[in-house]
Design an enzyme around this catalytic site. Structure first.
Site, PDB file in Angstrom:
ATOM      1  N   CYS A 209       4.991  -0.436   9.917  1.00  0.00           N
ATOM      2  CA  CYS A 209       4.050  -1.562  10.102  1.00  0.00           C
ATOM      3  C   CYS A 209       4.769  -2.897  10.323  1.00  0.00           C
ATOM      4  CB  CYS A 209       3.115  -1.661   8.918  1.00  0.00           C
ATOM      5  SG  CYS A 209       2.299  -0.104   8.581  1.00  0.00           S
TER       6      CYS A 209
ATOM      7  N   HIS B 197      -0.165  -8.261   9.290  1.00  0.00           N
ATOM      8  CA  HIS B 197      -0.433  -6.846   9.543  1.00  0.00           C
ATOM      9  C   HIS B 197      -1.751  -6.500   8.852  1.00  0.00           C
ATOM     10  CE1 HIS B 197      -0.369  -2.608   9.505  1.00  0.00           C
ATOM     11  NE2 HIS B 197      -0.008  -2.495   8.230  1.00  0.00           N
TER      12      HIS B 197
ATOM     13  N   ASN C  35      -6.115   0.275   9.993  1.00  0.00           N
ATOM     14  CA  ASN C  35      -4.680  -0.024   9.954  1.00  0.00           C
ATOM     15  C   ASN C  35      -3.990   0.735  11.097  1.00  0.00           C
ATOM     16  OD1 ASN C  35      -1.906  -0.031   9.460  1.00  0.00           O
ATOM     17  ND2 ASN C  35      -2.121   0.198   7.242  1.00  0.00           N
TER      18      ASN C  35
HETATM   19  N1  COA Z   1     -13.668   6.957  -1.541  1.00  0.00           N
HETATM   20  C1  COA Z   1     -14.096   6.964  -2.806  1.00  0.00           C
HETATM   21  N2  COA Z   1     -13.278   6.958  -3.860  1.00  0.00           N
HETATM   22  C2  COA Z   1     -11.960   6.977  -3.615  1.00  0.00           C
HETATM   23  C3  COA Z   1     -11.434   6.994  -2.311  1.00  0.00           C
HETATM   24  C4  COA Z   1     -12.353   6.991  -1.255  1.00  0.00           C
HETATM   25  N3  COA Z   1     -11.958   7.001   0.015  1.00  0.00           N
HETATM   26  N4  COA Z   1     -10.099   6.995  -2.386  1.00  0.00           N
HETATM   27  C5  COA Z   1      -9.757   6.980  -3.683  1.00  0.00           C
HETATM   28  N5  COA Z   1     -10.906   6.985  -4.432  1.00  0.00           N
HETATM   29  C6  COA Z   1     -11.026   6.963  -5.882  1.00  0.00           C
HETATM   30  C7  COA Z   1      -9.780   7.457  -6.581  1.00  0.00           C
HETATM   31  O1  COA Z   1      -9.809   8.867  -6.692  1.00  0.00           O
HETATM   32  C8  COA Z   1      -9.903   6.778  -7.922  1.00  0.00           C
HETATM   33  O2  COA Z   1     -10.844   7.486  -8.701  1.00  0.00           O
HETATM   34  P1  COA Z   1     -10.640   7.616 -10.277  1.00  0.00           P
HETATM   35  O3  COA Z   1     -10.648   6.210 -10.801  1.00  0.00           O
HETATM   36  O4  COA Z   1     -11.793   8.454 -10.685  1.00  0.00           O
HETATM   37  O5  COA Z   1      -9.291   8.283 -10.458  1.00  0.00           O
HETATM   38  C9  COA Z   1     -10.541   5.427  -7.594  1.00  0.00           C
HETATM   39  O6  COA Z   1     -11.158   5.598  -6.294  1.00  0.00           O
HETATM   40  C10 COA Z   1      -9.556   4.277  -7.526  1.00  0.00           C
HETATM   41  O7  COA Z   1      -8.441   4.720  -6.759  1.00  0.00           O
HETATM   42  P2  COA Z   1      -7.224   3.765  -6.457  1.00  0.00           P
HETATM   43  O8  COA Z   1      -6.207   4.532  -5.689  1.00  0.00           O
HETATM   44  O9  COA Z   1      -6.809   3.069  -7.705  1.00  0.00           O
HETATM   45  O10 COA Z   1      -7.952   2.689  -5.507  1.00  0.00           O
HETATM   46  P3  COA Z   1      -7.389   1.325  -4.985  1.00  0.00           P
HETATM   47  O11 COA Z   1      -8.294   0.234  -5.382  1.00  0.00           O
HETATM   48  O12 COA Z   1      -5.928   1.158  -5.267  1.00  0.00           O
HETATM   49  O13 COA Z   1      -7.567   1.490  -3.415  1.00  0.00           O
HETATM   50  C11 COA Z   1      -6.219   1.922  -1.487  1.00  0.00           C
HETATM   51  C12 COA Z   1      -6.845   2.507  -2.738  1.00  0.00           C
HETATM   52  C13 COA Z   1      -5.427   3.002  -0.783  1.00  0.00           C
HETATM   53  C14 COA Z   1      -7.335   1.435  -0.579  1.00  0.00           C
HETATM   54  C15 COA Z   1      -5.312   0.723  -1.885  1.00  0.00           C
HETATM   55  O14 COA Z   1      -4.441   1.093  -2.920  1.00  0.00           O
HETATM   56  C16 COA Z   1      -4.515   0.199  -0.738  1.00  0.00           C
HETATM   57  O15 COA Z   1      -5.038  -0.257   0.244  1.00  0.00           O
HETATM   58  N6  COA Z   1      -3.185   0.227  -0.883  1.00  0.00           N
HETATM   59  C17 COA Z   1      -2.311  -0.222   0.174  1.00  0.00           C
HETATM   60  C18 COA Z   1      -2.163   0.886   1.169  1.00  0.00           C
HETATM   61  C19 COA Z   1      -1.629   0.412   2.475  1.00  0.00           C
HETATM   62  O16 COA Z   1      -1.892  -0.671   2.894  1.00  0.00           O
HETATM   63  N7  COA Z   1      -0.859   1.292   3.106  1.00  0.00           N
HETATM   64  C20 COA Z   1      -0.307   1.030   4.363  1.00  0.00           C
HETATM   65  C21 COA Z   1       0.784   0.066   4.222  1.00  0.00           C
HETATM   66  S1  COA Z   1       1.139  -0.662   5.697  1.00  0.00           S
END
Ligand code: COA
Length: 324
Positions: free
Chosen positions: A112, A251, A281
């Site tokens: 990215c 980004h 993304n």
């Molecule tokens: N729909 C519903 N629930 C979901 C889900 C989805 N698509 N994906 C995960 N969950 C659930 C998880 O299982 C978890 O459930 P639990 O609390 O029962 O265990 C809960 O939602 C929270 O999960 P978590 O991973 O803590 O969510 P988050 O707020 O961190 O959001 C991302 C997840 C991936 C959206 C976030 O961490 C993110 O954007 N990170 C950066 C990733 C990124 O930018 N990557 C590319 C880099 S360039």
């Protein structure tokens, strides 16, 4: 001494749109969760178009908008982690398709941050006097590397291509400051596309890992910790004030990451361009797609100082301060 002026912006998104509702029928998720956690409402996915095919559409637009001929292009750089082939590289495929017979051409891989790194390299070829017109692309078919049964990642990733023509200029201040970093020690927090060595000489019993695997929370905190620092660093290097910046073009990884960046920097969120709601993304493609959108909306003015900032796999990150 020449500086780097961006003289054309263009982007291409494949026509197939996948909405959050459609994804909700594939994995256990829902529109509200995706929008509030990521900012994404819909994304574009390729139905067979490759990175080079998308880039050729971008290249045609860049040539017609700039009035520069394909023969005048000295260098083509493509930032991508999803090239059509390992060889020939994507940039050579574009060279052939548009007839840029005087160019040399190569790909760069920095996930990215790829477009930031590629623009930095283009700038050095321009500053050295070796190149006058450089095409710089960021393009991805991330859908091919996405596990569409993994709800924690398939909601984020998407496809698209964007590009610019960077031209040698004696009038424009161009690339004023930059700040580039890598932190390989944390690289396995975001992986994808592992090469599987399985040959007559080696029977590989390891699990194949073609798809993205990501520690979402770790990436989130990596980005919100390091990117604001990087932006502050180039503002300081350039000796300007935050109020001198017309736009920050981040980004498009997650709108919450951008909101956290604005808060940490104590800058109004309106200065940060966000189009993730319709693009998802797109890794290396997201910044040039954002630039083309901003240009199309008349938001980019000659003389504006803008900051481009990328972060992601590697881990890599970096920011560039540009005068338009
Ligand atoms: N729909 C519903 N629930 C979901 C889900 C989805 N698509 N994906 C995960 N969950 C659930 C998880 O299982 C978890 O459930 P639990 O609390 O029962 O265990 C809960 O939602 C929270 O999960 P978590 O991973 O803590 O969510 P988050 O707020 O961190 O959001 C991302 C997840 C991936 C959206 C976030 O961490 C993110 O954007 N990170 C950066 C990733 C990124 O930018 N990557 C590319 C880099 S360039």
């Amino acid at each position: 001494m020449y500086n780097t002026k961006i003289v054309a912006f263009e982007s291409y998104l494949p026509p197939r749109v996948v909405t959050n509702e459609e994804l909700s029928g594939m994995v256990d998720t829902n529109d509200e969760w995706i929008r509030t956690r990521t900012g994404v409402s819909e994304r574009h996915v390729s139905v067979g178009e490759t990175v080079s095919e998308m880039c050729v559409k971008v290249a045609d637009g860049l040539l017609s908008k700039s009035g520069i001929s394909a023969e005048e292009i000295d260098l083509i750089i493509v930032a991508t982690i999803t090239p059509d082939f390992a060889t020939p590289n994507t940039a050579c495929l574009i060279q052939k398709a548009i007839g840029a017979k005087n160019a040399f051409a190569f790909d760069m891989s920095a996930a990215c941050s790829g477009f930031i790194y590629a623009l930095s390299v283009a700038d050095k070829y321009i500053k050295s006097g070796m190149c006058k017109n450089v095409m710089v692309f960021g393009a991805e078919v991330l859908s091919a590397m996405t596990d569409w049964s993994d709800r924690s990642s398939c909601i984020l990733f998407a496809d698209g291509a964007g590009g610019v023509i960077a031209q040698a200029s004696e009038q424009c201040a161009g690339l004023i400051a930059e700040d580039l970093h890598s932190k390989g020690e944390d690289g396995l927090k975001l992986t994808g596309g592992a090469i599987c060595i399985d040959t007559p000489f080696f029977d590989n019993d390891k699990e194949k890992q073609p798809y993205f695997k990501m520690d979402g929370r770790a990436i989130f905190s990596f980005a919100t910790r390091n990117v604001p620092r990087s932006i502050e660093c180039i503002i300081e290097k350039a000796g300007i004030a935050k109020t001198d910046i017309a736009h920050i073009v981040p980004h498009q990884a997650n709108s919450r990451i951008v909101e956290a960046m604005a808060k940490k920097l104590d800058m109004p969120i309106e200065k940060f361009f966000i189009n993730i709601q319709k693009t998802g993304n797109t890794s290396a493609a997201s910044i040039p797609i954002a630039l083309a959108d901003m240009y199309g909306e008349g938001r980019l003015k000659t003389g504006d100082k803008i900051i481009l900032t990328g972060f992601g796999g590697g881990l890599t990150w970096g920011s560039i301060l540009l005068e338009l």
